[in-house]
Enzyme design. Structure first.
Site, short mmCIF file in Angstrom:
data_model
loop_
_atom_site.label_atom_id
_atom_site.label_comp_id
_atom_site.label_asym_id
_atom_site.label_seq_id
_atom_site.Cartn_x
_atom_site.Cartn_y
_atom_site.Cartn_z
N CYS A 379 0.87 -1.17 0.00
CA CYS A 379 0.00 0.00 0.00
C CYS A 379 0.92 1.23 0.00
CB CYS A 379 -0.97 -0.01 1.18
SG CYS A 379 -0.18 -0.08 2.79
N GLU A 380 0.46 2.34 0.52
CA GLU A 380 1.30 3.53 0.47
C GLU A 380 2.55 3.38 1.33
OE1 GLU A 380 0.94 8.40 1.02
OE2 GLU A 380 -0.72 7.07 1.58
#
Length: 479
Positions: A379-380
């Site tokens: 994810c980020e």
């Protein structure tokens, strides 16, 4: 003179009256004496009459006399509970020309209430005993049927002879479910069963004793039990068909048979001298690992992912899939080449754990041989959404393969360390487009709230108290 004459006349009349009275009194006394004598004679002759309580005696009308009970002294004194009543009825003599001179002596039949009650009870008891004896005799002659059954059956009872079974061997289905104590020889026995008794009928409902043979192991007992269950489910064969002995099926593979393999795999995974093993404990990981923030997940660096994209692990990796767990507006702002955007558990299920996908994955694993088919999540920052989806896939895959533990459809899963942020900073040329959009971008505040709520509803987290959790996650991500 006149007065003397009158006095003399009166004296004469008085003498006459006195004489008359004396004679009359003597006559009266004579009459009363004759009457008393007559009554005494009547009492003496009362033995010729019959006095009874019942209406079964007859006395000629010419001999009927009135005798008062007071004279006979038959009434009890006043207040006594026993009172007698004498009833005399006319007796009709038979019409015969000559009557016998000698008649039976007549006597009084006087009973009190107590003696009459006892005699009536004794007579009733005798009648009841006679009825009981007659009923017992009728029951003995009724061929064993209960009393009163003959009144219900109007016709004759007929017994049909039992049909003879056809020649040949016939199987008798047991009356109760097969259990451990029953063997194949008991099923194929053709002997006539013994007659049922109350003891045998009671014993058939008891739990049978396990086989006492020393050679019978628990595995053999299970084997016979499985065979018994299969025989009950199969239709019964016809009597004329040939009896065949069915062999018990082989034991199915169960988890207990793989205990040695599981223990050896766990020992290898805990051994620090050996490399890390994949999820099914069959081999080591194909890509180099590094220490990450999640000890239960295997993390790889951005450099390793860049080398994979460039094809440096083509001799070990047959295929790879990069799963970007960010929200769609983040993914559109920039992502790794070839990555796929999946941010809900429902999307993970549709992508990996459908029947078609699992069958396709098994086919790919068989065709790839020694090469691997790997999955990379991120994810980020790879701190919340990426690790959560990675754990969800592994747990559900393990649940689907419970009967084949430790086998897995996707045994080799990785997590990109520090997520897309670090990869974009070091390998921007491998990103499409060459940009990076953060989750908390002010321009996409409404989109953030929408997808955040959607991802929580799909993941089953709920929306209650989401404001506090959002503030906490924002403060953590901004550090």
């Amino acid at each position: 003179m006149l007065w003397e004459t009158i006095v003399e006349e009166n004296n004469c009349s008085m003498d006459c009256n006195i004489s008359n009275n004396t004679s009359s009194s003597s006559s009266i006394n004579k009459m009363s004496g004759s009457r008393r004598a007559r009554r005494s004679l009547e009492l003496m002759s009362m033995d010729q009459e019959e006095l009874s309580f019942y209406d079964d005696d007859v006395v000629p009308q010419d001999q009927q006399r009135s005798a008062s009970p007071e004279l006979m002294g038959l009434l009890s004194p006043e207040g006594s509970p026993q009172r007698f009543q004498i009833v005399r009825q006319p007796k009709i003599l038979p019409a015969m020309g000559v009557s016998s001179d000698h008649t039976p002596a007549r006597s009084f039949r006087i009973f009190n209430s107590l003696s009459s009650t006892c005699s009536m009870e004794s007579s009733m008891d005798d009648e009841y005993m006679e009825l009981f004896e007659m009923e017992s005799q009728s029951q003995q002659t009724a061929l064993g049927f209960p009393s009163g059954l003959n009144s219900l059956i109007s016709g004759q009872i007929k017994e049909q002879p039992a049909a003879k079974s056809p020649a040949g061997l016939s199987m008798r289905r047991p009356s109760v479910r097969r259990c451990l104590s029953m063997t194949e020889s008991n099923t194929n026995s053709t002997t006539t069963p013994p007659p049922k008794t109350p003891e045998t009928a009671r014993d058939c409902f008891k739990r049978p004793e396990p086989p006492a043979s020393a050679n019978c192991s628990p595995i053999q007992s299970k084997r016979h039990r499985c065979a018994a269950v299969e025989k009950e489910n199969c239709p019964a064969p016809s009597p004329l068909s040939q009896v065949t002995i069915s062999h018990p099926p082989p034991l199915r593979k169960c988890m207990s048979l793989n205990d040695a393999e599981i223990m050896s795999a766990l020992a290898r995974s805990e051994n620090r001298n050996e490399p890390e093993l994949i999820g099914d404990f069959s081999k080591a990981y194909a890509l180099p690992l590094m220490e990450g923030r999640h000890r239960d997940l295997k993390s790889i660096s951005s450099e390793t992912v860049a080398r994979l994209l460039k094809g440096e692990f083509s001799d070990k990796v047959a295929s790879y899939r990069i799963i970007d767990c960010r929200y769609p507006y983040e993914f559109e702002g920039g992502h790794i080449e070839g990555a796929k955007n999946l941010y809900t558990t429902e999307q993970i299920l549709d992508e990996f754990l459908t029947v078609q996908q699992t069958e396709l994955q098994q086919q790919q694993n068989a065709e790839s041989g020694h090469k691997r088919n790997i999955i990379i999540f991120h994810c980020e920052f790879s701190s919340e959404r990426g690790p959560k989806m990675s754990r969800f896939l592994r747990n559900l895959d393990r649940e689907r393969n419970t009967n084949a533990y430790p086998a897995l459809h996707y045994p080799e899963i990785y997590l990109l360390h520090n997520g897309y942020k670090e990869f974009f900073e070091s390998h921007v040329e491998l990103c499409e487009p060459h940009a990076y959009r953060t989750m908390l971008d002010p321009a996409y505040n409404e989109a953030y709230r929408h997808f955040r709520a959607k991802s929580k509803s799909w993941n089953g987290d709920g929306l209650g108290g989401a404001t506090g959790r959002l503030k906490k996650s924002r403060s953590r991500l901004m550090l």
